[in-house]
Design an enzyme around this catalytic site. Structure first.
Site, PDB file in Angstrom:
ATOM      1  N   SER A  40      81.517  -4.066   6.321  1.00  0.00           N
ATOM      2  CA  SER A  40      80.548  -3.334   7.247  1.00  0.00           C
ATOM      3  C   SER A  40      81.763  -2.248   7.790  1.00  0.00           C
ATOM      4  O   SER A  40      83.440  -2.615   7.383  1.00  0.00           O
ATOM      5  CB  SER A  40      80.543  -3.958   8.583  1.00  0.00           C
ATOM      6  OG  SER A  40      80.706  -3.620   9.500  1.00  0.00           O
ATOM      7  N   LYS A  98      75.041 -10.365   7.931  1.00  0.00           N
ATOM      8  CA  LYS A  98      75.523  -8.701   7.754  1.00  0.00           C
ATOM      9  C   LYS A  98      74.127  -7.917   9.259  1.00  0.00           C
ATOM     10  O   LYS A  98      74.848  -6.943   9.677  1.00  0.00           O
ATOM     11  CB  LYS A  98      76.182  -7.796   5.849  1.00  0.00           C
ATOM     12  CG  LYS A  98      76.024  -6.358   6.533  1.00  0.00           C
ATOM     13  CD  LYS A  98      76.947  -5.905   7.295  1.00  0.00           C
ATOM     14  CE  LYS A  98      77.247  -4.130   7.129  1.00  0.00           C
ATOM     15  NZ  LYS A  98      76.092  -3.380   6.703  1.00  0.00           N
ATOM     16  N   HIS A 150      74.415  -8.690  12.277  1.00  0.00           N
ATOM     17  CA  HIS A 150      75.963  -7.715  12.695  1.00  0.00           C
ATOM     18  C   HIS A 150      74.770  -5.863  12.616  1.00  0.00           C
ATOM     19  O   HIS A 150      75.461  -5.325  13.887  1.00  0.00           O
ATOM     20  CB  HIS A 150      76.847  -7.171  11.636  1.00  0.00           C
ATOM     21  CG  HIS A 150      78.027  -6.424  11.497  1.00  0.00           C
ATOM     22  ND1 HIS A 150      77.122  -4.931  10.869  1.00  0.00           N
ATOM     23  CD2 HIS A 150      78.245  -6.400  12.495  1.00  0.00           C
ATOM     24  CE1 HIS A 150      78.916  -4.363  11.814  1.00  0.00           C
ATOM     25  NE2 HIS A 150      79.475  -4.217  12.625  1.00  0.00           N
ATOM     26  N   ASN A 151      74.232  -5.647  11.921  1.00  0.00           N
ATOM     27  CA  ASN A 151      73.430  -4.460  11.851  1.00  0.00           C
ATOM     28  C   ASN A 151      72.977  -4.455  13.667  1.00  0.00           C
ATOM     29  O   ASN A 151      72.465  -2.924  14.302  1.00  0.00           O
ATOM     30  CB  ASN A 151      72.554  -3.434  11.318  1.00  0.00           C
ATOM     31  CG  ASN A 151      73.594  -3.805   9.747  1.00  0.00           C
ATOM     32  OD1 ASN A 151      75.635  -4.081   9.445  1.00  0.00           O
ATOM     33  ND2 ASN A 151      73.474  -2.724   8.810  1.00  0.00           N
ATOM     34  N   GLU A 186      74.991  -3.991  16.341  1.00  0.00           N
ATOM     35  CA  GLU A 186      74.883  -2.751  16.349  1.00  0.00           C
ATOM     36  C   GLU A 186      73.820  -2.052  17.513  1.00  0.00           C
ATOM     37  O   GLU A 186      74.238  -1.344  18.440  1.00  0.00           O
ATOM     38  CB  GLU A 186      75.459  -2.253  15.083  1.00  0.00           C
ATOM     39  CG  GLU A 186      75.689  -1.266  15.238  1.00  0.00           C
ATOM     40  CD  GLU A 186      76.439  -0.519  13.762  1.00  0.00           C
ATOM     41  OE1 GLU A 186      76.845  -1.607  12.605  1.00  0.00           O
ATOM     42  OE2 GLU A 186      75.626   0.795  12.900  1.00  0.00           O
TER      43      GLU A 186
HETATM   44  P1  NBP Z   1      74.886   4.843  -1.881  1.00  0.00           P
HETATM   45  O1  NBP Z   1      73.791   3.835  -1.589  1.00  0.00           O
HETATM   46  O2  NBP Z   1      74.552   6.400  -1.853  1.00  0.00           O
HETATM   47  O3  NBP Z   1      74.518   4.113  -3.807  1.00  0.00           O
HETATM   48  C1  NBP Z   1      75.451   4.902  -4.346  1.00  0.00           C
HETATM   49  C2  NBP Z   1      75.220   4.524  -5.769  1.00  0.00           C
HETATM   50  O4  NBP Z   1      74.703   3.543  -6.339  1.00  0.00           O
HETATM   51  C3  NBP Z   1      75.788   5.264  -6.665  1.00  0.00           C
HETATM   52  O5  NBP Z   1      76.976   4.971  -8.026  1.00  0.00           O
HETATM   53  C4  NBP Z   1      74.505   5.758  -7.978  1.00  0.00           C
HETATM   54  O6  NBP Z   1      74.953   6.123  -9.285  1.00  0.00           O
HETATM   55  C5  NBP Z   1      74.312   4.215  -7.421  1.00  0.00           C
HETATM   56  N1  NBP Z   1      72.346   4.431  -8.002  1.00  0.00           N
HETATM   57  C6  NBP Z   1      71.483   5.007  -7.607  1.00  0.00           C
HETATM   58 BR1  NBP Z   1      71.378   5.848  -5.745  1.00  0.00          BR
HETATM   59  N2  NBP Z   1      70.468   4.506  -7.683  1.00  0.00           N
HETATM   60  C7  NBP Z   1      71.164   4.483  -9.043  1.00  0.00           C
HETATM   61  C8  NBP Z   1      69.878   3.725 -10.709  1.00  0.00           C
HETATM   62  N3  NBP Z   1      68.407   3.780 -10.268  1.00  0.00           N
HETATM   63  N4  NBP Z   1      70.200   3.187 -11.222  1.00  0.00           N
HETATM   64  C9  NBP Z   1      72.034   2.705 -10.924  1.00  0.00           C
HETATM   65  N5  NBP Z   1      72.521   3.002 -10.364  1.00  0.00           N
HETATM   66  C10 NBP Z   1      71.874   4.252  -9.283  1.00  0.00           C
HETATM   67  O7  NBP Z   1      76.471   4.997  -2.362  1.00  0.00           O
HETATM   68  P2  NBP Z   1      76.689   4.413  -0.991  1.00  0.00           P
HETATM   69  O8  NBP Z   1      76.791   4.714   0.317  1.00  0.00           O
HETATM   70  O9  NBP Z   1      78.502   4.010  -1.669  1.00  0.00           O
HETATM   71  O10 NBP Z   1      76.449   2.662  -0.573  1.00  0.00           O
HETATM   72  C11 NBP Z   1      76.770   1.606  -1.516  1.00  0.00           C
HETATM   73  C12 NBP Z   1      76.029   0.073  -0.759  1.00  0.00           C
HETATM   74  O11 NBP Z   1      76.939   0.303   0.208  1.00  0.00           O
HETATM   75  C13 NBP Z   1      75.126   0.625  -0.152  1.00  0.00           C
HETATM   76  O12 NBP Z   1      74.492  -0.435  -0.425  1.00  0.00           O
HETATM   77  C14 NBP Z   1      74.944   0.572   0.819  1.00  0.00           C
HETATM   78  O13 NBP Z   1      73.926   0.005   1.955  1.00  0.00           O
HETATM   79  C15 NBP Z   1      76.379  -0.094   1.283  1.00  0.00           C
HETATM   80  N6  NBP Z   1      76.643   0.909   2.700  1.00  0.00           N
HETATM   81  C16 NBP Z   1      76.887   1.421   2.980  1.00  0.00           C
HETATM   82  C17 NBP Z   1      77.791   1.994   3.333  1.00  0.00           C
HETATM   83  C18 NBP Z   1      78.487   3.576   4.562  1.00  0.00           C
HETATM   84  O14 NBP Z   1      78.532   4.316   5.624  1.00  0.00           O
HETATM   85  N7  NBP Z   1      77.821   4.258   3.277  1.00  0.00           N
HETATM   86  C19 NBP Z   1      78.313   0.939   4.923  1.00  0.00           C
HETATM   87  C20 NBP Z   1      78.465  -0.066   4.544  1.00  0.00           C
HETATM   88  C21 NBP Z   1      77.609  -0.471   2.881  1.00  0.00           C
HETATM   89  P3  NBP Z   1      75.151   7.285  -9.734  1.00  0.00           P
HETATM   90  O15 NBP Z   1      76.522   8.620  -8.801  1.00  0.00           O
HETATM   91  O16 NBP Z   1      74.571   7.770 -11.041  1.00  0.00           O
HETATM   92  O17 NBP Z   1      73.309   8.175  -8.565  1.00  0.00           O
END
Ligand code: NBP
Length: 482
Positions: A129, A183, A186-187, A190
């Site tokens: 988080s 988690k 937690h959400n 939130e």
């Molecule tokens: P995203 O949730 O946007 O995921 C992006 C990643 O997933 C990239 O590496 C992308 O590869 C890959 N991906 C996707 Br989309 N579709 C794919 C597929 N069909 N096959 C293989 N790879 C694939 O990224 P994020 O926002 O950094 O979040 C990552 C995780 O952390 C998620 O589960 C999210 O829920 C969680 N999270 C996010 C936050 C936040 O604030 N963003 C906070 C806490 C937790 P590519 O580059 O090739 O498209």
């Protein structure tokens, strides 16, 4: 070449920042991403001159990792995680560790822990988080899964996590999907905290008629006392933010809330486990109502509210609102903890409730001073049945309740919706009631469905059926459920 301590797959915002965080703490990291151009961009950009190892296939990644291999997935939750696990397996061996740090559904983590254990692979499902900033500077990390994996990753995780008073906001949560479950709660919390602050804003704005800068100042003041929290702090800053013409930006923002579903999962889970998680569920419903924006415009033209205009001492109601917010927040966390207790019972997890509060004190969106009080309550009594029964919180509620009641009553009088504040009060009054009208409810169920009832003058577990009309039978229902 020096081998890597850990590999990370998924170079979007969370993955990149976690990698840089690990690097800052002296870990050698190897990275991979489905679109491999992102690996090269990362190495040429934010990771230039770091020695972070870029790889262009999972095989290459597996070769550069120290054994037992630790591979962390920071990818879109759901099928993508399963697909990566499948693709990784041929390149791993017994004792290697897969960590899923995305927002996965805890039931998926339950399944993955078991399926991978059967193949000799140790799985960790971990909540992370704090968004981008947390990932880079220190998130709250909530790992669960196969306990044998924890000693192998503990040092890395606790090094990169946020610290409060020198303590890492990361500890082992429990078996299987417990980390992702916590988690999720937690959400949900939130969602509740955000909704409570929004209701307070609405009461001050539409109820008491205060201006946006006046409300910003009240939130700022509250943020220095028992309501201190990250969300209170940012809400005050948001209200202070002005457009070029000097007007508050918040007034221009459309009142239709979005969501990604974790609050909804928490509510669904509470219904499944039979836990009265009313405040968080109301917070989710409040977003749904807000999203019915066009329909609400039509309804506003048809459905009357009261003509009442606030008359009274503004300062008195500001203080009462402070107390209402504090009391409702206590109820919200108490409900969240009830849900965690129920899940622990259902799945056989051994959750450390005080430890969970400590993990949430830093690095995450719900961080607040309040979590110290929760942690202390569980340290004093690890088997605490309900947070509301801890001396500290029972005392705080006793002090706050009259202000809370006045605010909820005033909202009803003024026609202002306050679903979180008022559902929390209904929970409080229900929870502290010796007797509820469920006696009549049981009679109704027995009347139309022969569902039977227990009696106050007989031991629990003895069931009775009455032929209420003289036309019914003597047979109680075992199957017909309404
Ligand atoms: P995203 O949730 O946007 O995921 C992006 C990643 O997933 C990239 O590496 C992308 O590869 C890959 N991906 C996707 Br989309 N579709 C794919 C597929 N069909 N096959 C293989 N790879 C694939 O990224 P994020 O926002 O950094 O979040 C990552 C995780 O952390 C998620 O589960 C999210 O829920 C969680 N999270 C996010 C936050 C936040 O604030 N963003 C906070 C806490 C937790 P590519 O580059 O090739 O498209």
């Amino acid at each position: 070449m020096q081998k890597a301590d850990i590999g990370l797959i998924g170079l979007a915002v969370m993955g990149q920042n976690l990698v840089l965080n690990m690097h800052d703490h002296g870990y050698k990291v190897a990275v991979y991403n489905r679109t491999t151009a992102r690996v090269d961009e990362f190495l040429a950009g934010p990771a230039a001159d770091t020695g972070i190892i870029g790889t262009h296939s999972l095989e290459e990644l597996s070769v550069v990792l120290k054994k037992p291999r630790k591979v962390m997935l920071m990818v879109k939750a759901g099928e993508v995680v399963d697909a990566f696990i499948e693709q990784l397996l041929p390149h791993l061996e017994a004792g290697d560790i897969i960590i899923d740090g995305g927002n996965s559904l805890y039931t998926d983590s339950n399944r993955r822990t078991r399926e991978l254990a059967a193949k000799g692979i140790l799985f960790i499902g971990s909540g992370v988080s704090g968004g981008e900033e947390g990932a880079r500077r220190g998130p709250s990390i909530m790992p669960g899964g196969n306990p044998a994996a924890w000693p192998q990753v503990q040092q890395i995780f606790q090094d990169i996590a946020a610290k409060v008073n020198g303590e890492p906001c990361c500890d082992w949560v429990g078996e299987e999907g417990a980390g992702h479950f916590v988690k999720m709660v937690h959400n949900g919390i939130e969602y509740g905290d955000m909704q409570l602050i929004c209701e307070a804003y609405d009461f001050l704005r539409r109820g008491l008629g205060l201006s946006v800068p006046e409300i910003a100042a009240i939130f700022d003041e509250w943020n220095r006392g028992s309501l201190e929290s990250y969300l209170m702090e940012i809400s005050s800053e948001i209200l202070t933010y002005q457009e070029a013409d000097g007007t508050p930006l918040v007034d221009k923002i459309l009142d239709a809330a979005g969501q990604k579903g974790t609050g909804k999962w928490t509510g669904i889970n509470a219904l499944e486990l039979g836990v009265p998680l009313s405040l968080i569920s109301e917070a989710v419903f409040a977003r749904f109502i807000s999203a019915m924006h066009e329909e609400r415009q039509r309804a506003a033209a048809v459905l009357p509210g009261p003509d009442t205009i606030f008359a009274g001492e503004v300062q008195e109601y500001v203080q009462a609102l402070h107390d209402a917010l504090y009391a409702a927040k206590i109820v919200s966390y108490a409900q969240g903890y009830l849900l965690m207790r129920a899940a622990a019972g259902e799945y056989g997890w051994h959750l450390n409730y005080g430890g969970i509060a400590r993990m949430w004190r830093g690095g995450c969106i719900i961080r607040s001073v309040f979590l110290d009080n929760i942690s202390q309550a569980y340290s004093a009594d690890p088997d605490l049945e309900n947070l509301l029964l801890a001396d500290f919180f029972a005392g705080a509620l006793a002090k706050a309740q009259m202000g809370w009641r006045r605010v909820v009553a005033k909202c009803a009088e003024l026609g202002l919706p306050a679903p979180a504040l008022s559902s929390a009060l209904a929970f409080y009054d229900g929870y502290r009631s010796h007797r509820l009208p469920a006696n009549l409810l049981q009679a109704q169920r027995d009347y139309f469905g022969a569902h039977t009832y227990e009696r106050v003058d007989r031991p629990r577990g003895e069931f009775f059926h009455t032929d209420w009309t003289g036309r019914g039978g003597k047979v109680a229902s075992g199957t017909y459920n309404v």
